[in-house]
Motif scaffolding. Structure first.
Motif, PDB file in Angstrom:
ATOM      1  N   LEU A  23      12.572  15.325  -1.954  1.00 37.72           N
ATOM      2  CA  LEU A  23      13.023  14.297  -1.020  1.00 37.72           C
ATOM      3  C   LEU A  23      14.251  14.758  -0.244  1.00 37.72           C
ATOM      4  CD1 LEU A  23      12.553  11.031  -3.135  1.00 37.72           C
ATOM      5  CD2 LEU A  23      11.432  11.558  -0.962  1.00 37.72           C
TER       6      LEU A  23
ATOM      7  N   SER B  94      13.795  15.506   3.894  1.00 37.30           N
ATOM      8  CA  SER B  94      14.278  14.359   4.672  1.00 37.30           C
ATOM      9  C   SER B  94      14.332  14.641   6.178  1.00 37.30           C
ATOM     10  CB  SER B  94      15.642  13.904   4.151  1.00 37.30           C
ATOM     11  OG  SER B  94      16.562  14.987   4.110  1.00 37.30           O
TER      12      SER B  94
ATOM     13  N   PHE C 221      10.782  14.370   7.337  1.00 36.77           N
ATOM     14  CA  PHE C 221      10.351  12.975   7.343  1.00 36.77           C
ATOM     15  C   PHE C 221      10.757  12.299   8.655  1.00 36.77           C
ATOM     16  CE2 PHE C 221       9.818  11.702   2.594  1.00 36.77           C
ATOM     17  CZ  PHE C 221       8.966  12.781   2.419  1.00 36.77           C
TER      18      PHE C 221
ATOM     19  N   PHE D 110       6.052   3.716   7.832  1.00 36.47           N
ATOM     20  CA  PHE D 110       5.523   3.771   6.467  1.00 36.47           C
ATOM     21  C   PHE D 110       4.500   2.660   6.244  1.00 36.47           C
ATOM     22  CE2 PHE D 110       9.813   5.628   6.077  1.00 36.47           C
ATOM     23  CZ  PHE D 110       9.463   6.863   5.573  1.00 36.47           C
TER      24      PHE D 110
ATOM     25  N   LYS E  64       2.723   0.536   3.169  1.00 38.21           N
ATOM     26  CA  LYS E  64       2.764   0.171   1.755  1.00 38.21           C
ATOM     27  C   LYS E  64       1.445  -0.475   1.359  1.00 38.21           C
ATOM     28  CE  LYS E  64       7.764  -0.554   1.441  1.00 38.21           C
ATOM     29  NZ  LYS E  64       8.850  -1.493   1.093  1.00 38.21           N
TER      30      LYS E  64
ATOM     31  N   ILE F 116       3.689   4.095  -1.293  1.00 37.02           N
ATOM     32  CA  ILE F 116       4.203   4.329   0.057  1.00 37.02           C
ATOM     33  C   ILE F 116       3.549   5.581   0.645  1.00 37.02           C
ATOM     34  CG2 ILE F 116       6.278   4.632   1.460  1.00 37.02           C
ATOM     35  CD1 ILE F 116       7.884   3.537  -0.912  1.00 37.02           C
ATOM     36  N   LYS F 117       3.109   5.459   1.882  1.00 35.75           N
ATOM     37  CA  LYS F 117       2.530   6.596   2.604  1.00 35.75           C
ATOM     38  C   LYS F 117       3.030   6.553   4.049  1.00 35.75           C
ATOM     39  CE  LYS F 117      -1.837   7.567   1.895  1.00 35.75           C
ATOM     40  NZ  LYS F 117      -3.310   7.474   1.838  1.00 35.75           N
ATOM     41  N   PHE F 118       2.936   7.683   4.746  1.00 40.47           N
ATOM     42  CA  PHE F 118       3.094   7.646   6.187  1.00 40.47           C
ATOM     43  C   PHE F 118       1.870   6.950   6.784  1.00 40.47           C
ATOM     44  CE2 PHE F 118       5.984  11.474   5.861  1.00 40.47           C
ATOM     45  CZ  PHE F 118       7.098  10.838   6.403  1.00 40.47           C
TER      46      PHE F 118
ATOM     47  N   ASP G 211       0.709  12.771   4.836  1.00 40.89           N
ATOM     48  CA  ASP G 211       0.863  11.322   4.686  1.00 40.89           C
ATOM     49  C   ASP G 211       1.192  10.914   3.252  1.00 40.89           C
ATOM     50  OD1 ASP G 211      -1.746  12.168   3.955  1.00 40.89           O
ATOM     51  OD2 ASP G 211      -2.442  10.079   4.044  1.00 40.89           O
TER      52      ASP G 211
ATOM     53  N   PRO H 267       5.667  10.604   1.186  1.00 45.85           N
ATOM     54  CA  PRO H 267       6.574   9.505   0.783  1.00 45.85           C
ATOM     55  C   PRO H 267       6.356   9.004  -0.639  1.00 45.85           C
ATOM     56  CG  PRO H 267       5.786   9.145   3.015  1.00 45.85           C
ATOM     57  CD  PRO H 267       4.985  10.292   2.466  1.00 45.85           C
ATOM     58  N   GLN H 268       5.225   9.346  -1.246  1.00 44.03           N
ATOM     59  CA  GLN H 268       4.983   8.934  -2.633  1.00 44.03           C
ATOM     60  C   GLN H 268       5.967   9.589  -3.598  1.00 44.03           C
ATOM     61  OE1 GLN H 268       0.757   9.603  -3.469  1.00 44.03           O
ATOM     62  NE2 GLN H 268       0.292   8.856  -1.407  1.00 44.03           N
TER      63      GLN H 268
ATOM     64  N   TRP I 172       8.937   9.013  -3.537  1.00 46.41           N
ATOM     65  CA  TRP I 172       9.799   7.896  -3.911  1.00 46.41           C
ATOM     66  C   TRP I 172       9.187   7.121  -5.080  1.00 46.41           C
ATOM     67  CZ3 TRP I 172      14.477   6.294  -3.916  1.00 46.41           C
ATOM     68  CH2 TRP I 172      14.783   4.938  -4.105  1.00 46.41           C
TER      69      TRP I 172
END
Length: 500
Positions: free
Chosen positions: A319, A323, A326, A342, A344, A358-360, A406, A409-410, A412
């Motif tokens: 992350l 960043s 992202f 994002f 959800k 969470i994904k793009f 995509d 973000p997972q 997180w």
């Protein structure tokens, strides 16, 4: 095995093997592999001595004037030569006993090239470090040339690979010529017996030679008699390994064991539920009774803590590093289509606990509302919905999906403990609603960003194949399997194969 190789009960009508002669036959066959192993073993030690001699002559002796560079008799005049000899002797003695211990306590099963090399590598490194420790206590360590010792260590590792390859080549030639083989007889031509035969043919384990089946009910070209003919066949044909694949027939198995015990044969009984025996059962003793304890997965106890530690470290570092990337991806998504960066989505995690994954965003806004209209075009079997050319996916989203961007973000979700870096993919609630009891096995561990499914075909797999891979991961979890999946994920993602 073709028809002209098939063994029958009267293949050797004039040959009768008694109990002792069968042992003699096996000893004769085993002598050649033993001779090869011993020859390679001593040749390897001679090679180590010659390598050590060359390194001393090229790197140590030139520092001493008046000493013949290649005459070891002259080397005895310098005290440091005695110290080097002491190092070599300790090293070789340690390796000798490690080899001996391995022969005494390891199984007779043939190991793969990688397994052989890993044993040799561990043995060389361990013996080398112990020797350094012993010579340190003897106060001779500081006399040695560090570069000379490191070159010797590297040479031993390289030579060990060559000797392993040489032994396997020689053994392969002997197997091909029929000089040595492992004759296998299978009792029971049912599903398990046929599976054993397939593995013998496909993997050629220990160069096994399949003799045939004994079965009272089946009929095919490979069945050479009934179970009651077992001792008659043993007296006509050398059998090295006997696989018994009918454990539920206890009275028949007990009768066979009484018959076979007196012969020098490896007897192997494949138990019922054999396909799960090594993964979901562990042996223990309760109240003086032997028990099979049901174990959902090896991922328990300290293994859970280790896996969680790597999840936290890996997700936090990734992350932090990604960043800036992202930010760029978020800008590109915003420029192409309306909607949030994002996306959800409610997913089901370990033991059925829901969480927001969470994904793009890779689809246009309100894509979920259009899913029902596309349900008749689903290309995935089972409760999963997948569409290769999904009209809801944006142009940027197609690129993000192809290279799994995509999914990033997972990380997180991983950091929060809702997911893991590696594990089964988290399903949607409507998918879980259609699960059978068997399907729920994939919910026994934390879901992951990548897993066996991804490195084995991704969306090109059907649901049952996907499920089988997930359950295999759960039941065979190990740190090495974890690393294997992790390293295989990188080329799969770069190629973008099977992603849509």
């Amino acid at each position: 095995m073709n028809s002209n190789e098939r063994i029958t009960l009267n293949t050797y009508p004039n040959t009768t093997f008694h109990v002792g002669s069968i042992a003699e036959q096996r000893i004769k066959v085993s002598k050649l592999p033993v001779l090869v192993d011993r020859s390679i073993f001593w040749a390897k030690f001679v090679g180590y001595v010659l390598t050590f001699y060359l390194l001393i002559s090229l790197r140590v002796i030139p520092d001493f004037q008046g000493i013949s560079q290649y005459n070891p008799i002259d080397w005895a005049q310098i005290s440091i030569f005695t110290d080097y000899v002491l190092f070599l002797v300790i090293l070789l003695v340690l390796q000798f006993f490690m080899h001996l211990q391995n022969k005494l306590f390891s199984s007779r099963q043939e190991n793969s090239f990688t397994e052989e090399f890993l044993f040799e590598f561990r043995m060389i490194i361990t013996s080398f470090m112990i020797t350094l420790g012993i010579t340190f206590l003897l106060k001779t360590t500081f006399l040695y040339s560090r570069l000379t010792l490191m070159l010797f260590l590297l040479a031993m590792i390289v030579e060990s690979v060559c000797w392993i390859a040489a032994r396997r080549t020689i053994m392969s030639q002997l197997y091909q010529k029929g000089s040595i083989n492992n004759n296998v007889l299978i009792v029971g031509a049912g599903k398990v017996g046929l599976d054993v035969y397939d593995k013998i043919v496909k993997t050629n384990v220990r160069e096994m030679r399949f003799l045939g089946y004994l079965d009272d009910y089946k009929t095919n070209t490979n069945i050479i008699g009934k179970i009651s003919d077992l001792e008659k066949l043993l007296q006509q044909q050398r059998v090295d390994t006997l696989y018994i694949t009918i454990p539920s027939e206890k009275h028949i198995v007990q009768s066979m064991l009484r018959t076979v015990y007196k012969y020098d044969i490896d007897i192997r009984i494949i138990p019922e539920m054999f396909d799960r025996m090594s993964t979901v059962f562990s042996f223990r003793s309760d109240l003086e009774y032997p028990c099979l304890q049901v174990v959902k997965t090896p991922l328990r106890g300290v293994n859970v803590l280790i896996k969680r530690f790597f999840d936290i470290c890996g997700s936090f570092c990734l992350l932090a590093m990604l960043s800036p990337f992202f930010l760029i991806v978020g800008i590109v998504i915003k420029l192409e289509s309306r909607g949030p960066v994002f996306f959800k989505q409610k997913r089901i995690g370990k033991n059925g606990l829901p969480f927001n994954m969470i994904k793009f965003r890779s689809m246009k806004q309100n894509a979920e509302a259009e899913k029902e209209k596309l349900s008749d075009r689903n290309e995935m079997s089972g409760p999963v919905f997948k569409l290769r050319n999904d009209p809801r996916v944006t142009r940027v989203g197609g690129i993000l999906r192809r290279y799994s961007i995509d999914e990033l973000p997972q990380l997180w979700n991983v950091l929060r403990g809702q997911m893991s870096l590696i594990g089964p993919r988290p399903p949607l609630p409507d998918e879980v609603a259609k699960y059978t009891d068997y399907h729920w096995r994939r919910m026994d561990v934390l879901p992951g960003m990548t897993g066996l499914w991804q490195v084995s075909g991704r969306s090109d797999l059907d649901f049952e194949q996907w499920l089988d891979l997930d359950i295999y991961y759960i039941e065979h979890w190990s740190f090495m399997l974890e690393m294997k999946i992790l390293f295989k994920t990188i080329p799969v993602v770069i190629k973008g194969a099977g992603a849509y």
